[in-house]
Scaffold this motif. Sequence first.
Motif, mmCIF file in Angstrom:
data_model
loop_
_atom_site.group_PDB
_atom_site.id
_atom_site.type_symbol
_atom_site.label_atom_id
_atom_site.label_comp_id
_atom_site.label_asym_id
_atom_site.label_seq_id
_atom_site.Cartn_x
_atom_site.Cartn_y
_atom_site.Cartn_z
ATOM 1 N N GLY A 164 33.975 11.062 63.536
ATOM 2 C CA GLY A 164 32.606 10.570 63.432
ATOM 3 C C GLY A 164 31.589 11.698 63.532
ATOM 4 O O GLY A 164 30.559 11.673 62.858
ATOM 5 N N LYS A 165 31.875 12.688 64.361
ATOM 6 C CA LYS A 165 30.967 13.834 64.495
ATOM 7 C C LYS A 165 30.868 14.596 63.173
ATOM 8 O O LYS A 165 29.788 15.061 62.786
ATOM 9 N N ALA A 166 32.004 14.738 62.475
ATOM 10 C CA ALA A 166 31.970 15.425 61.177
ATOM 11 C C ALA A 166 31.088 14.658 60.190
ATOM 12 O O ALA A 166 30.298 15.264 59.446
ATOM 13 N N LEU A 167 31.174 13.329 60.199
ATOM 14 C CA LEU A 167 30.310 12.523 59.333
ATOM 15 C C LEU A 167 28.855 12.626 59.765
ATOM 16 O O LEU A 167 27.944 12.701 58.933
ATOM 17 N N PHE A 168 28.631 12.635 61.075
ATOM 18 C CA PHE A 168 27.268 12.751 61.613
ATOM 19 C C PHE A 168 26.644 14.076 61.199
ATOM 20 O O PHE A 168 25.484 14.116 60.767
ATOM 21 N N ASP A 169 27.382 15.159 61.345
ATOM 22 C CA ASP A 169 26.848 16.478 60.992
ATOM 23 C C ASP A 169 26.542 16.579 59.503
ATOM 24 O O ASP A 169 25.673 17.350 59.087
ATOM 25 N N GLN A 170 27.223 15.793 58.699
ATOM 26 C CA GLN A 170 27.024 15.855 57.254
ATOM 27 C C GLN A 170 25.862 14.979 56.789
ATOM 28 O O GLN A 170 25.127 15.366 55.882
ATOM 29 N N SER A 171 25.666 13.825 57.429
ATOM 30 C CA SER A 171 24.722 12.851 56.882
ATOM 31 C C SER A 171 23.573 12.460 57.801
ATOM 32 O O SER A 171 22.597 11.873 57.331
ATOM 33 N N CYS A 172 23.671 12.747 59.105
ATOM 34 C CA CYS A 172 22.686 12.219 60.057
ATOM 35 C C CYS A 172 21.921 13.291 60.818
ATOM 36 O O CYS A 172 20.889 13.000 61.431
ATOM 37 N N ILE A 173 22.443 14.516 60.809
ATOM 38 C CA ILE A 173 21.903 15.554 61.692
ATOM 39 C C ILE A 173 20.469 15.932 61.338
ATOM 40 O O ILE A 173 19.684 16.310 62.207
ATOM 41 N N SER A 174 20.092 15.814 60.068
ATOM 42 C CA SER A 174 18.754 16.248 59.660
ATOM 43 C C SER A 174 17.655 15.376 60.264
ATOM 44 O O SER A 174 16.531 15.839 60.456
ATOM 45 N N CYS A 175 17.965 14.117 60.573
ATOM 46 C CA CYS A 175 16.960 13.215 61.145
ATOM 47 C C CYS A 175 17.153 12.993 62.642
ATOM 48 O O CYS A 175 16.166 12.805 63.369
ATOM 49 N N HIS A 176 18.396 13.003 63.092
ATOM 50 C CA HIS A 176 18.665 12.669 64.489
ATOM 51 C C HIS A 176 19.007 13.884 65.344
ATOM 52 O O HIS A 176 19.260 13.725 66.547
ATOM 53 N N GLY A 177 19.034 15.082 64.776
ATOM 54 C CA GLY A 177 19.258 16.278 65.572
ATOM 55 C C GLY A 177 20.721 16.625 65.749
ATOM 56 O O GLY A 177 21.616 15.796 65.573
ATOM 57 N N ARG A 178 20.960 17.885 66.141
ATOM 58 C CA ARG A 178 22.335 18.376 66.262
ATOM 59 C C ARG A 178 23.111 17.617 67.329
ATOM 60 O O ARG A 178 24.301 17.378 67.184
ATOM 61 N N ASN A 179 22.459 17.257 68.413
ATOM 62 C CA ASN A 179 23.121 16.539 69.503
ATOM 63 C C ASN A 179 22.633 15.100 69.600
ATOM 64 O O ASN A 179 22.684 14.503 70.674
ATOM 65 N N ALA A 180 22.152 14.556 68.492
ATOM 66 C CA ALA A 180 21.656 13.172 68.431
ATOM 67 C C ALA A 180 20.476 12.940 69.362
ATOM 68 O O ALA A 180 20.211 11.816 69.786
ATOM 69 N N GLN A 181 19.736 14.011 69.671
ATOM 70 C CA GLN A 181 18.590 13.892 70.568
ATOM 71 C C GLN A 181 17.334 13.445 69.834
ATOM 72 O O GLN A 181 16.308 13.204 70.463
ATOM 73 N N GLY A 182 17.397 13.311 68.503
ATOM 74 C CA GLY A 182 16.257 12.878 67.716
ATOM 75 C C GLY A 182 15.416 14.041 67.218
ATOM 76 O O GLY A 182 15.434 15.126 67.799
ATOM 77 N N VAL A 183 14.708 13.824 66.134
ATOM 78 C CA VAL A 183 13.800 14.813 65.559
ATOM 79 C C VAL A 183 12.449 14.134 65.383
ATOM 80 O O VAL A 183 12.350 13.085 64.732
ATOM 81 N N GLU A 184 11.427 14.717 65.954
ATOM 82 C CA GLU A 184 10.095 14.110 65.919
ATOM 83 C C GLU A 184 9.619 13.940 64.478
ATOM 84 O O GLU A 184 9.683 14.862 63.670
ATOM 85 N N GLY A 185 9.173 12.733 64.170
ATOM 86 C CA GLY A 185 8.677 12.440 62.840
ATOM 87 C C GLY A 185 9.758 12.101 61.836
ATOM 88 O O GLY A 185 9.449 11.749 60.695
ATOM 89 N N ARG A 186 11.027 12.193 62.247
ATOM 90 C CA ARG A 186 12.126 11.894 61.319
ATOM 91 C C ARG A 186 13.024 10.772 61.805
ATOM 92 O O ARG A 186 13.291 9.820 61.077
ATOM 93 N N GLY A 187 13.500 10.907 63.032
ATOM 94 C CA GLY A 187 14.422 9.898 63.534
ATOM 95 C C GLY A 187 14.467 9.902 65.041
ATOM 96 O O GLY A 187 14.247 10.935 65.672
#
Length: 280
Positions: free
Chosen positions: A67-90
């Motif tokens: 799941g982490k490999a999928l997260f790093d590929q498709s979700c990291i740009s909005c939710h951050g490297r450690n899923a901490q969130g990105v302001e204005g994105r996710g």
Amino acid sequence: MTSDTPGGLLARLRRRPSLPRSKARRRLGTVVRLTIALTLAGGAYTVFAPGLSADDTPPLSTAAQEGKALFDQSCISCHGRNAQGVEGRGPSLIGVGAAAVEFQVSTGRMPMARQEAQAPRKPAVFNDDQTRQLAQYVQELGGGPQVPDGDLRSPAGDDEAIARGGNLFRVNCSSCHAFSGGGGALSSGKYAPPLSEATDRELYAAMLTGPQNMPVFGDNQLTPDQKKEIIAYVQEALKQDKDPGGWGLGRFGPVTEGLAIFLVGIVALIFAALWIAGKS
């Protein structure tokens, strides 16, 4: 008096250099002992600290690693490297739990193509196995609510359970999703989606996590059995193409029905009045 003799003066002069020498030895011994103590403490920390860190952060399971490999590929740009969130994105995903991920990803609401008032339902990007892997990764990151395994609907054919689910639905859900489950408009461009395509897991996860404008119905608000009764009502009563009253009028609820009755009734009364006037 003897100390003022040349012999006593000479002896005193010979003893004076020995005092600084003894102090230097004591200071040197203190430095040596302190150095040895710090070295031993540093060595002990080096040996035992990695073990302590490993205990605090257990390794990810196999499913979570995928799941982490999928997260790093498709979700990291909005939710951050450690899923901490990105302001204005996710937002941050820490603590949302596997249930929230399952709902958002399985309904195609995530990943989002762009920021909108509300994430619409669309074809899912990930299959069921990939969705479970992503959910497991987020669950192991920060915990949170999970959809229980097993049957999530009251036993089929249990009319009493379906009736109780109908009462619970009308009290807790119909104000947004309408009495027929067809959905409805909310404020600021948001809306309650129709329930016609929702699966059992999606309905349970939605009640458990409260996506978007929906309130959270935790186990303190609706027990697991009550959630299953609502799901049974939605799946076995609302989704059936049965309209006991005849014409369903789109199944939008009592407002549409009342308007239709008013219009039909007024027209009928006008024609009746004209007919009576013509007869007279």
